[in-house]
Design an enzyme around this catalytic site. Structure first.
Site, PDB file in Angstrom:
ATOM      1  N   ASP A 121     -30.815 -43.329 -38.770  1.00 53.13           N
ATOM      2  CA  ASP A 121     -31.579 -42.944 -37.586  1.00 53.13           C
ATOM      3  C   ASP A 121     -32.835 -42.177 -37.956  1.00 53.13           C
ATOM      4  O   ASP A 121     -32.836 -41.361 -38.875  1.00 53.13           O
ATOM      5  CB  ASP A 121     -30.730 -42.040 -36.683  1.00 53.13           C
ATOM      6  CG  ASP A 121     -29.747 -42.835 -35.850  1.00 53.13           C
ATOM      7  OD1 ASP A 121     -30.036 -44.009 -35.567  1.00 53.13           O
ATOM      8  OD2 ASP A 121     -28.702 -42.273 -35.486  1.00 53.13           O
ATOM      9  N   MET A 341     -30.712 -28.847 -35.409  1.00 55.28           N
ATOM     10  CA  MET A 341     -30.619 -29.525 -36.704  1.00 55.28           C
ATOM     11  C   MET A 341     -31.669 -30.611 -36.929  1.00 55.28           C
ATOM     12  O   MET A 341     -32.102 -30.832 -38.050  1.00 55.28           O
ATOM     13  CB  MET A 341     -29.219 -30.121 -36.877  1.00 55.28           C
ATOM     14  CG  MET A 341     -28.128 -29.056 -36.917  1.00 55.28           C
ATOM     15  SD  MET A 341     -26.524 -29.754 -37.343  1.00 55.28           S
ATOM     16  CE  MET A 341     -25.478 -28.307 -37.110  1.00 55.28           C
TER      17      MET A 341
END
Length: 435
Positions: A121, A341
């Site tokens: 991703d 994150m």
């Protein structure tokens, strides 16, 4: 490129069973390389990323036997080390981020490995330092070829070491654990990830003859062994799918029972969705979600706006923040979603805004959602899935919206969710796949 055409505004009902955990599967499947003996894996999800990894294992010489829809037998007796560096290997490994976890088993068993920069991703910076520093502490030597974009690793003499990971990376922890299992002497891993997936990996390795203690904590001790044997392992239900189904039920006012969820392994996921006002009942190992016309976001005890942020386990998983964000759009109240994150994971909110959601993207990591309390329904639009989790969030939004929506690039969704259109259509959804 495939697309989904979704007709929204329909209530769903019935039972749905979560697939095996994607993030566990990628670790467990790599671990079959640690032994020449047969390894049987159950509850294997039929998703693109997992199928690509199984195909890659077959190319490496692993004998793959499909026993049933969700069970496989792997025998990694004769590995074709000359497959590394080929054009075919380069293409397949570079397109799959999970391929990075081939390194630990290969270094442990064969003392060498090579791998192109992996894909995955595009959700922000996902560095590999944790993996490589851990291997280096065990005695591995690295060479990166800029021209070929390849990492070459020599680990002919792996020895146990004290390793304090610079971040509690799940894949980094898994990789170092697998390499250390057959390293000479004792390895200590501090600041280890302790997600249920890591616990499952350690459980499997111990059943193969590894000596790992401290499982479930961030301090692991590993006594190296000379060889590992075969085993049988069953994966956990996918906690991200479970959270997605909880959010889907709330957004579509649906009455859904999620079967066999592995409740003891879900951590604070159910409680986090309860903070959004979603009602649920635990019936044995099932989660029952009643149809709700409205749900209200809690505030903190001092009356301040609720903040939901991701954190390393046992904190809230970052993979479900996209679901939380979309569910909040039709709640009563306001919530600040803080994605710590990954700095690109909230960029899909522009599609939700186009659908009528009230969201302020504060910066790449934070978004404030002002719930519409169903006073204004989302409206169907045409959009493109940027990654797995955002794709499912947009699918949930489309299923709750007025009118028709189209989601392009649904191969991203297929990477993490098993036959999601067919399974949701069985509950009454109206999703048409267009190839």
């Amino acid at each position: 490129m495939a697309s989904f055409r979704i007709t929204g505004g329909t209530k769903l009902s019935g039972e749905i069973t979560p697939q095996g955990a994607k993030n566990e599967a990628l670790q467990i499947l790599c671990a079959v390389l640690l032994t020449p003996e047969k390894v049987t894996i159950n509850k294997v999800p039929d998703i693109r990323d997992v199928n690509k990894l199984i195909e890659l294992l077959g190319d490496l010489g692993v004998i793959v036997k499909k026993l049933s829809a969700e069970s496989y037998e792997f025998t990694a007796k004769d590995i074709k080390l000359d497959f590394f560096g080929t054009e075919e290997y380069t293409k397949k490994a570079a397109s799959l981020r999970g391929s990075i976890m081939l390194l630990g088993p290969l270094l442990a068993r064969f003392g060498k490995a090579m791998i192109p920069k992996p894909g995955g991703d595009k959700i922000g910076r996902r560095r590999l330092d944790t993996h490589f520093i851990g291997f280096e502490k065990l005695g591995a030597k690295f060479l990166f070829e800029q021209k070929s974009n390849y990492y070459h690793i020599d680990a002919s003499e792996l020895k146990g070491a004290y390793i304090h990971l610079d971040e509690a990376s799940v894949t980094g922890t898994a990789n170092v654990i697998m390499a250390a299992c057959m390293a000479e002497g004792k390895t200590t891993i501090y600041n280890a990830a302790c997600e249920p997936y890591i616990q499952q990996l350690c459980k499997m390795l111990n059943s193969m003859g590894a000596k790992i203690t401290g499982v479930g904590s961030n301090l692991l001790y590993i006594e190296g062994v000379e060889a590992l044997s075969g085993c049988e392992h069953t994966m956990l239900p996918d906690m991200i799918e479970i959270g997605s189904f909880i959010g889907l039920a709330a957004m579509t006012k649906s009455e859904i029972t999620i079967k066999n969820v592995g409740l003891e392994h879900l951590g604070i996921i159910p409680d986090t969705f309860k903070r959004l006002g979603i009602k649920m009942e635990f019936r044995g190992d099932d989660i029952y979600i009643p149809s709700q016309e409205n749900y209200e976001i809690e505030s903190f005890i001092d009356g301040s706006i609720m903040t939901i942020a991701d954190a390393i386990w046992p904190g809230f998983t970052p993979d479900l923040l996209s679901i939380v964000l979309v569910v909040a759009t039709q709640a009563k109240g306001t919530v600040l979603v803080h994605q710590k994150m990954f700095e690109s994971r909230l960029f899909f909110v522009d599609k939700l805004i186009d659908m009528g959601a009230q969201i302020i993207l504060c910066d790449p990591h934070r978004a404030t959602v002002i719930g519409l309390d169903r006073q204004i329904n989302l409206r169907g639009i045409s959009m493109t899935s940027p990654d797995i989790r955002a794709g499912v969030s947009l699918l949930i939004a489309a299923l709750s919206a007025d009118g028709e929506s189209t989601i392009h690039n649904v191969e991203q969704i297929d990477r993490g969710y098993q036959h999601i259109d067919k399974r949701l259509n069985a509950l009454g959804a109206k999703i048409e796949r267009i190839d």
